[in-house]
Design a protein around this motif. Sequence first.
Motif, PDB file in Angstrom:
ATOM      1  N   LEU A 189       0.866  -1.172   0.000  1.00 38.58           N
ATOM      2  CA  LEU A 189       0.000   0.000   0.000  1.00 38.58           C
ATOM      3  C   LEU A 189       0.910   1.232   0.000  1.00 38.58           C
ATOM      4  O   LEU A 189       1.473   1.616   1.033  1.00 38.58           O
ATOM      5  CB  LEU A 189      -0.924   0.004   1.213  1.00 38.58           C
ATOM      6  CG  LEU A 189      -1.790   1.245   1.427  1.00 38.58           C
ATOM      7  CD1 LEU A 189      -2.605   1.576   0.179  1.00 38.58           C
ATOM      8  CD2 LEU A 189      -2.709   1.082   2.619  1.00 38.58           C
ATOM      9  N   ILE A 190       1.065   1.835  -1.170  1.00 39.20           N
ATOM     10  CA  ILE A 190       1.969   2.981  -1.325  1.00 39.20           C
ATOM     11  C   ILE A 190       1.233   4.217  -0.825  1.00 39.20           C
ATOM     12  O   ILE A 190       0.181   4.584  -1.332  1.00 39.20           O
ATOM     13  CB  ILE A 190       2.357   3.172  -2.802  1.00 39.20           C
ATOM     14  CG1 ILE A 190       2.861   1.855  -3.404  1.00 39.20           C
ATOM     15  CG2 ILE A 190       3.414   4.256  -2.943  1.00 39.20           C
ATOM     16  CD1 ILE A 190       2.942   1.849  -4.913  1.00 39.20           C
ATOM     17  N   ARG A 191       1.783   4.882   0.184  1.00 43.97           N
ATOM     18  CA  ARG A 191       1.093   6.031   0.758  1.00 43.97           C
ATOM     19  C   ARG A 191       2.072   6.922   1.498  1.00 43.97           C
ATOM     20  O   ARG A 191       3.217   6.543   1.785  1.00 43.97           O
ATOM     21  CB  ARG A 191      -0.014   5.571   1.700  1.00 43.97           C
ATOM     22  CG  ARG A 191       0.476   4.641   2.792  1.00 43.97           C
ATOM     23  CD  ARG A 191      -0.696   3.922   3.476  1.00 43.97           C
ATOM     24  NE  ARG A 191      -0.204   2.793   4.246  1.00 43.97           N
ATOM     25  CZ  ARG A 191      -0.432   2.614   5.554  1.00 43.97           C
ATOM     26  NH1 ARG A 191      -1.148   3.490   6.223  1.00 43.97           N
ATOM     27  NH2 ARG A 191       0.037   1.560   6.177  1.00 43.97           N
ATOM     28  N   VAL A 192       1.589   8.092   1.847  1.00 45.18           N
ATOM     29  CA  VAL A 192       2.390   9.020   2.632  1.00 45.18           C
ATOM     30  C   VAL A 192       2.383   8.531   4.070  1.00 45.18           C
ATOM     31  O   VAL A 192       1.320   8.175   4.605  1.00 45.18           O
ATOM     32  CB  VAL A 192       1.801  10.443   2.546  1.00 45.18           C
ATOM     33  CG1 VAL A 192       2.580  11.404   3.458  1.00 45.18           C
ATOM     34  CG2 VAL A 192       1.823  10.937   1.111  1.00 45.18           C
ATOM     35  N   PRO A 193       3.542   8.469   4.720  1.00 50.24           N
ATOM     36  CA  PRO A 193       3.580   7.964   6.102  1.00 50.24           C
ATOM     37  C   PRO A 193       2.687   8.774   7.031  1.00 50.24           C
ATOM     38  O   PRO A 193       2.447   9.959   6.809  1.00 50.24           O
ATOM     39  CB  PRO A 193       5.052   8.116   6.497  1.00 50.24           C
ATOM     40  CG  PRO A 193       5.792   8.141   5.202  1.00 50.24           C
ATOM     41  CD  PRO A 193       4.880   8.798   4.221  1.00 50.24           C
TER      42      PRO A 193
END
Length: 607
Positions: free
Chosen positions: A341-345
Motif C-alpha cells: 500500500l503505497i502512501r504518505v507515512p
Amino acid sequence: MYARSGMSRSWRSVDDAFSETRFAHPDFSGANFVDDPKNGYRYRAFEDGGRVVQEETLLDPTLSPGHALRRDARYVVGSGNHAQAFLTEHNGFLTAMPLNWFTDDERWGLNPGYERRNLRFDRPVLPGCIGCHGSSAHIAAGSSHRYTEPIADGISCQRCHGAGASHVAFWRENKAIEPAAAAPNVADTIVNPAKLTPPRGNDVCLQCHLMGDVSLELPGEHEFSFHPGENLQVHRIDLLMKSDRPETFGVASHGARLMQSRCFLESGDQLTCFHCHNPHQAISEAPPSSFNARCVACHAPESCGREAAPEIKTLADGCVTCHMPRRQTREGQHLVFTDHLIRVPIEGASGEAWEILDVEPISADAELELVSAWPDRSVDVRRLGSAYILLHETMPPQLPAVRRGVALLLNEARRDRLDAAAGYWLGSGLISLGRPADAIPILARVVRDQPHNLQARFRLGIAYDASKRHAEAIREYEQILNAAEDALDPYPPLVRLYLQQGRFDRAVSLLEQRHRLHATAESYSQLAVALHAAGDPPQQCLPLIQKALELDPRYLNAHLTEAEFRLAMQQPKLARASFLRVLKIDSQNARARAALETMKESHDQAD
C-alpha cells in the motif's frame, strides 16, 4: 535466471530442496525446540540420514512417558525468502507439520494458525494451498487432501505463460528460424504477460498475490481454472475486511494493497506488477535502487516534503523505505513483508515506526464488513452472502458474519434468485447458527440439482444428523462413501450413528476401511469401542486404545475409554490413574470427575 526466483522454489520435494547448495537452508543443528504451552506439546526439527524429521514430545512427560511421535517431511513449501513450511504424506494424504523455518530471524516456530488450534501432523493441505505454491494437483474424487500423483516442483512456466505444447511444437518444427523473424508467429503459441493489457497482465500475478481476506471461487471454477490472458474476476471474487487500521495486512496481500494505493488508482489501471518486478529474478538479487528508480520515473524527488534520514544519501534513495515499509503481517509469527500500500507515512512516523506498530489479530465474533478487493467492482449479493459464511469457516468463530451472510442469502431465496452455489453456503450458515432443520430443504435442493456434489451431500447429512433424522443422515453419508471412499469426513459421524443403533458389524467394517486409508487416534479409539460393543472383551480391545494414545496422548475419549475398560476388567487402580490423566488434560471434565467421585464413595462404603 528463473531457477533462482522465489516462484521456482515455492514447492519442492525435500530431496530436491536440500540437494541444492546455492540457497540457504534451515538450521538443523542445536536443540531446535519449540514449545506449545497452550496444548502441552514440544516440537523439534532435525535431519536423520538425509531425512528431514519433526518430532513431537510432551511438556508433561508424566502423561505418557516416552511419547515421541515422528514424521518425515515429503515437501518443502515456500521460497525461503521469508519462511519455509514442511509437509508430510501418508498413502497420498498430504498434511502440514507443526514447525516452520522463519528465515528473517533464523529460527523455528509454530506453523501460523497452530497457536490458535494445534492440529499436530493432521492439518489437511488443500488444493487451494497448491493453487498458489504449485503448478497442478490431481486430487482423488471426493477427498479433500488425498492426491493421486506427486506434486511437481515449483510454479511452472505454464501458470504464467499458458499451455506450452504449441510453443514447443513450433520451435521443434522451425529450429532454423531466427527468433526475431519468428516473433509474429511465436506470439500466437504462448502468452507474454508483459504484452497483455495492464489489467490482464496484473491478473497473471494476482492469481496468487492478491489473497483477499476471503477468496470465493465462482460456480464451476476451481484453483487451477484460470489461464493467463483471462479476466481473473470471472473465476473468483476476493474481499477484504473493511478496517480503520490501514496498517494491518496479510502475508500474500501484495495485490490487494497495491490496488488501494493512490498510485494505482490514479494510473487508470495502468500500473502493473511488472513496473517494479521482474518475475524471473529473485527479489534478493534486485538492488533497492531499481525500485526507487521506478518511483522517480513519475515523482520528482524535490517534491518530497521530508528530510532524508542520515543513512539515506538522497531523497530519491528512500522512496520504498518510507512509502512501502517492511512490517509484521497480521498473521504474526515472525513474518515481515513489504507493504504494497503505497502512501504518505502517518504524521510523525518513519518507516521504522510503522514496522513496530502493534498488529491487531482478528478477534472472534467481530462485527466485520467485507468489501471488494477490486476498486472498480461491486459484489453480487449471492457471492457476498456466501463470503460472509466462508469467513466463519476460515477464521472461526465469526457468528455475526454468518448471521449477516444468512440474512443476505435468505433475501435472495425469497426473490427466487438463489443458485446451487449460494444454496450450499446458505445451508452451511444455517447449520452454523444451530438451525439444521431450516438447512435441510435448501441443501436437499442443491443435492437434487447436483447429485455429484459430495460437499453439499455431507452438509445435508450433518443437517439431518443434528435434526435427529438419523436414517436420512446415514443414507447421505453412505452415498458419499459409495461414490468416494477416500472422503474421510463421513466416517466418524457414520460410525457414531451405527454404534448408537447397535449395528456394530457395519461400524467395525467402516473403521477397518478407514484404517486402510489413514488411521488416526480417533479411528483406533472408535474401533475399540465398536469391537467391545460387538462382544469382544475389554482386554482384547485395550491394545487399540493404547495405539490411539501412542498417536495422541492427550486424546480425552481414549483415556476415558481406557478407564472404563479397566473398571470392567476389575482394575480400579489403573482406572483411577486413567481418570486422573483426563483431569490433567481437562481439569473440569465432568465424566472423569463423576467417575472418581463414584469410585471414592464405593471405596468409603467398602471400608
